[in-house]
Design an enzyme around this catalytic site. Structure first.
Site, PDB file in Angstrom:
ATOM      1  N   ASN A   9       0.869  -1.178   0.000  1.00 10.55           N
ATOM      2  CA  ASN A   9       0.000   0.000   0.000  1.00 10.55           C
ATOM      3  C   ASN A   9       0.905   1.227   0.000  1.00 10.55           C
ATOM      4  O   ASN A   9       1.555   1.518   1.009  1.00 10.55           O
ATOM      5  CB  ASN A   9      -0.887  -0.030   1.248  1.00 10.55           C
ATOM      6  N   LYS A  11      -0.014   4.274  -0.162  1.00  9.65           N
ATOM      7  CA  LYS A  11      -0.645   5.449   0.462  1.00  9.65           C
ATOM      8  C   LYS A  11      -0.450   6.667  -0.461  1.00  9.65           C
ATOM      9  O   LYS A  11      -0.426   6.509  -1.671  1.00  9.65           O
ATOM     10  CB  LYS A  11      -0.078   5.663   1.875  1.00  9.65           C
ATOM     11  N   HIS A  96      -9.237   1.399   5.220  1.00  8.43           N
ATOM     12  CA  HIS A  96      -7.934   1.572   5.881  1.00  8.43           C
ATOM     13  C   HIS A  96      -8.104   2.540   7.051  1.00  8.43           C
ATOM     14  O   HIS A  96      -8.887   3.483   6.967  1.00  8.43           O
ATOM     15  CB  HIS A  96      -6.897   2.099   4.881  1.00  8.43           C
ATOM     16  N   GLU A  98      -6.434   4.907   8.004  1.00  6.13           N
ATOM     17  CA  GLU A  98      -6.201   6.320   7.646  1.00  6.13           C
ATOM     18  C   GLU A  98      -7.423   6.926   6.953  1.00  6.13           C
ATOM     19  O   GLU A  98      -7.695   8.119   7.093  1.00  6.13           O
ATOM     20  CB  GLU A  98      -4.931   6.423   6.781  1.00  6.13           C
ATOM     21  N   GLU A 166      -4.770  -4.613  10.829  1.00  7.08           N
ATOM     22  CA  GLU A 166      -3.727  -3.611  11.018  1.00  7.08           C
ATOM     23  C   GLU A 166      -3.957  -2.868  12.340  1.00  7.08           C
ATOM     24  O   GLU A 166      -4.740  -1.907  12.386  1.00  7.08           O
ATOM     25  CB  GLU A 166      -3.727  -2.604   9.869  1.00  7.08           C
ATOM     26  N   GLY A 172       3.332   2.278  10.733  1.00  7.93           N
ATOM     27  CA  GLY A 172       4.346   3.317  10.562  1.00  7.93           C
ATOM     28  C   GLY A 172       5.151   3.622  11.806  1.00  7.93           C
ATOM     29  O   GLY A 172       5.834   4.651  11.871  1.00  7.93           O
ATOM     30  N   SER A 211       4.028  -2.081  10.155  1.00  5.17           N
ATOM     31  CA  SER A 211       5.482  -2.167  10.344  1.00  5.17           C
ATOM     32  C   SER A 211       6.098  -3.494   9.889  1.00  5.17           C
ATOM     33  O   SER A 211       7.094  -3.945  10.458  1.00  5.17           O
ATOM     34  CB  SER A 211       5.862  -1.868  11.797  1.00  5.17           C
ATOM     35  N   GLY A 232       3.147  -1.180   4.131  1.00  7.30           N
ATOM     36  CA  GLY A 232       3.156   0.244   3.780  1.00  7.30           C
ATOM     37  C   GLY A 232       4.555   0.681   3.364  1.00  7.30           C
ATOM     38  O   GLY A 232       5.006   0.419   2.255  1.00  7.30           O
TER      39      GLY A 232
HETATM   40  P1  13P Z   1       3.513   0.434   7.456  1.00  8.74           P
HETATM   41  O1  13P Z   1       3.961  -0.851   6.836  1.00  8.74           O
HETATM   42  O2  13P Z   1       4.243   1.625   6.896  1.00  8.74           O
HETATM   43  O3  13P Z   1       3.517   0.375   8.945  1.00  8.74           O
HETATM   44  O4  13P Z   1       1.984   0.664   7.015  1.00  8.74           O
HETATM   45  C1  13P Z   1       1.085  -0.383   7.168  1.00  8.74           C
HETATM   46  C2  13P Z   1      -0.170  -0.036   6.466  1.00  8.74           C
HETATM   47  O5  13P Z   1      -0.919   0.823   6.897  1.00  8.74           O
HETATM   48  C3  13P Z   1      -0.471  -0.748   5.219  1.00  8.74           C
HETATM   49  O6  13P Z   1      -1.776  -0.512   4.810  1.00  8.74           O
END
Ligand code: 13P
Length: 248
Positions: A9, A11, A96, A98, A166, A172, A211, A232
């Site tokens: 992803n 983002k 998601h 976010e 997640e 992140g 992560s 991510g």
């Molecule tokens: P990270 O791998 O950067 O922690 O993000 C995970 C994520 O939100 C994937 O959708």
């Protein structure tokens, strides 16, 4: 047998200058062909069409990061599942954390987005996960149950639905749950899905996200009921994405 999925992803990251990374991932999974695992990249919507053109000879699949519940209409700034399919995308991430926090998306909206994805013949990756506070208060499983009930449409099939767990506090941050905690959450989600969807729920992929990186992927992907990863940050670099792919 469930074929795991390694999904990236991106983002709100990626411009035309990132196309060399998509090309490198596409060529990497083609050169190191594996029947054991599927691969997917979800770049920003601006790159979907060119990304699918790059991947025509590769097993790397391309998807969107969100879709509107409607097929078209007066919804400035939104894109529909049909539009993603029209660009030869085959997946779409919905719900998601976010999106849920930046745009106040509710479980019922996420469910209608997943239904729109299915209507367009896309596979929906439905994201769920608890906040740090909810975990601290011992509410993790109750939150996951509520989100599964609310966000996953009736009639969801293993072919067209993927769950991504997640934990929000793991996104992140470089922090992940313990393998025991991941095993507990995934076993719980498996039970919930099997109770509701029977054999389809048993075969539905449940990804772990938060992560995931080349150093921890092997350990995380080995956990029972973890059928792949939603990656991510580490999916932005071809080298890292491919290192995670090689875990399988
Ligand atoms: P990270 O791998 O950067 O922690 O993000 C995970 C994520 O939100 C994937 O959708």
């Amino acid at each position: 047998d469930v074929r795991p999925l390694v999904a990236g992803n991106w983002k709100m990251n990626g411009t035309r200058s990132s196309l060399d990374q998509i090309k490198a991932i596409s060529e990497g999974v083609r050169n190191e062909l594996s029947e054991k695992v599927e691969t997917l990249l979800c770049p920003p919507a601006t790159l979907i069409y060119v990304a699918t053109a790059i991947c025509t000879e590769s097993p790397l699949m391309i998807g969107g990061q969100d879709c509107h519940p409607e097929t078209h209409g007066a919804h400035t700034g939104d894109i529909s599942a049909e539009m993603i399919a029209d660009c030869f995308g085959t997946f779409v991430i919905v719900g998601h954390s976010e999106r849920r926090s930046d745009h106040g998306e509710s479980d019922s909206l996420v469910r209608s987005k997943a239904e729109a994805a299915h209507a367009a013949d896309l596979t929906a990756i439905i994201c769920i996960g608890e906040t740090a506070d909810e975990r601290k208060n011992g509410q993790t499983l109750e939150v996951l149950k509520r989100q599964l009930v609310g966000s996953v449409p009736d009639g969801a099939t293993a072919e067209r639905t993927v769950i991504a767990y997640e934990p929000i506090w793991a996104i992140g941050t470089g922090v992940t749950p313990t393998v025991e905690d991941i095993a507990e959450a995934h076993a719980f989600m498996r039970r919930e899905l099997t109770d509701r969807f029977g054999a389809e729920g048993k075969a539905m992929r449940i990804l772990y996200g938060g992560s995931v990186n080349p150093s921890n992927a092997k350990q995380l992907m080995a956990v029972d009921n973890v059928d792949g990863a939603l990656v991510g940050g580490a999916s932005l670099k071809a080298e890292d994405f491919l290192a995670i792919y090689r875990v399988y």
